[in-house]
Design an enzyme around this catalytic site. Structure first.
Site, PDB file in Angstrom:
ATOM      1  N   ASP A   1     -31.170  -7.690  -2.184  1.00  0.00           N
ATOM      2  CA  ASP A   1     -29.999  -6.906  -1.801  1.00  0.00           C
ATOM      3  C   ASP A   1     -30.171  -6.499  -0.336  1.00  0.00           C
ATOM      4  OD1 ASP A   1     -27.695  -5.218  -2.010  1.00  0.00           O
ATOM      5  OD2 ASP A   1     -29.017  -3.521  -2.375  1.00  0.00           O
TER       6      ASP A   1
ATOM      7  N   ASP B   1     -28.090  -3.483   1.761  1.00  0.00           N
ATOM      8  CA  ASP B   1     -28.048  -2.038   1.986  1.00  0.00           C
ATOM      9  C   ASP B   1     -28.857  -1.304   0.922  1.00  0.00           C
ATOM     10  OD1 ASP B   1     -25.780  -1.482   4.177  1.00  0.00           O
ATOM     11  OD2 ASP B   1     -25.142  -3.147   2.912  1.00  0.00           O
TER      12      ASP B   1
ATOM     13  N   ASP C   1     -31.136  -1.780  -5.126  1.00  0.00           N
ATOM     14  CA  ASP C   1     -31.244  -0.318  -5.241  1.00  0.00           C
ATOM     15  C   ASP C   1     -30.126   0.342  -6.034  1.00  0.00           C
ATOM     16  OD1 ASP C   1     -29.314  -0.859  -3.062  1.00  0.00           O
ATOM     17  OD2 ASP C   1     -29.330   1.317  -2.854  1.00  0.00           O
TER      18      ASP C   1
END
Length: 253
Positions: free
Chosen positions: A16, A18, A192
Site C-alpha cells: 500500500d 499512504d 494500514d
C-alpha cells in the site's frame, strides 16, 4: 500479532502507499516521500525479479508522480486501474458520479475542513481536518447512492469514498498472482487501512504474509508499527535478498 518474517527470494511483494510507504498527511498532496524510498523500491523490484507492485487507493498516474522515475506494476483506485509488470493498463469504465460529486462539493461548501478528491472512477471525501463531520459525510453519501447498486461506499482513515461496487485490492492482488512475474510466488502484502483487509484475505489463504501497519483490528497475522518500521523492514529485506544465492534472483519483467 507477530513481527513479519524476513522476505524470501520467492516472494511477490505488494505494498500500500499512504500510511504504509509514506506517512499520512493532512491532505493527499501534502505527503512526503523519503528520498531513500525510491532507490529502495527499485532495488527490491530487481532482487525479486520484478515481483513488486504498489496497491493503492491513489490513481496510478499520481503514484508515478510521487515515485518518479519508477513505474512499478500497480493497482490504483483499489483495483479500478491495474498496470501489469509489462506495462499493460486495465481500467474499469467509470460510473456516472455526477450526483455523488454534487453532494460532496455541497458538503465541502457548507462545512469547513472537507476536501473533495475526484478520481477516474471514484469520489473521495476527506474529513481529516474536520473529524467531527464523519457521520454527516457518511449519511449524505449513503443517501445519494441508495438506489445505485453499481456504487458502494467505502470507509478509510478519515475518508469516505464512493467507488464501483465489487472492486477491491484483494481482487487486484489475485489478478497479479495469475501473471508473470508474480505467479507461483508467495504473496506478501503490507497495508494500514480497512481498505487493505480484502488484500489480507487473499494473501493469507495462499500461504502468504499479511502485514497490518499501525494500530487497529485486522485479519493480518503480522504487524509493523508505522511507515518508518515498514521502511526499516524493507531495508533489512534488501540486505538479506542481496546476500541470497544469485541463482534465486530474477530480473525485472
Amino acid at each position: 500479532m507477530q513481527t513479519p518474517p524476513r522476505l524470501t527470494p520467492d516472494a511477490a511483494l505488494f505494498l500500500d502507499f499512504d500510511g504504509t510507504l509514506v506517512a499520512i498527511a493532512e491532505t493527499p498532496e501534502a505527503i512526503e516521500v523519503p528520498s531513500a524510498l525510491i532507490p529502495l523500491l527499485s532495488d527490491l523490484r530487481d532482487l525479486l525479479g520484478g515481483a513488486l507492485a504498489v496497491v493503492s487507493g491513489r490513481q496510478i498516474d499520481v503514484l508515478d508522480r510521487f515515485l518518479a522515475p519508477l513505474r512499478l506494476p500497480a493497482a490504483g483506485e483499489h483495483g479500478v486501474q491495474r498496470r501489469s509488470a509489462e506495462g499493460e493498463m486495465q481500467e474499469s469504465r467509470p460510473p456516472d458520479l455526477t450526483d455523488v460529486l454534487d453532494t460532496a462539493n455541497e458538503l465541502a461548501r457548507v462545512y469547513e475542513g472537507l476536501l473533495v478528491e475526484r478520481k477516474h472512477a471514484a469520489i473521495a471525501l476527506h474529513y481529516r481536518l474536520a473529524p467531527q463531520l464523519e457521520a454527516v459525510c457518511r449519511d449524505a453519501l449513503l443517501r445519494t447512492i441508495t438506489d445505485q447498486s453499481q456504487l458502494e461506499l467505502m470507509h478509510g482513515k478519515f475518508v469516505f469514498e464512493v467507488k464501483p461496487a465489487g472492486i477491491n485490492k484483494g481482487i487486484a492482488i489475485d489478478a497479479f498472482m495469475r501473471e508473470a512475474p508474480f505467479v507461483g510466488r508467495t504473496p506478501v502484502f503490507a497495508g494500514d487501512d480497512t481498505t487493505d483487509e480484502s488484500g489480507f484475505a487473499v494473501v493469507q489463504p495462499r500461504g502468504g504474509v499479511a502485514i497490518k501497519v499501525g494500530s487497529g483490528p485486522s485479519l493480518a497475522l503480522h504487524r509493523l508499527d508505522s511507515p518508518l518500521a515498514v521502511f526499516e523492514w524493507l531495508v533489512e529485506a534488501r540486505k538479506v535478498l542481496a546476500e541470497s544465492p544469485s541463482e534465486s534472483k530474477g530480473k525485472p519483467a
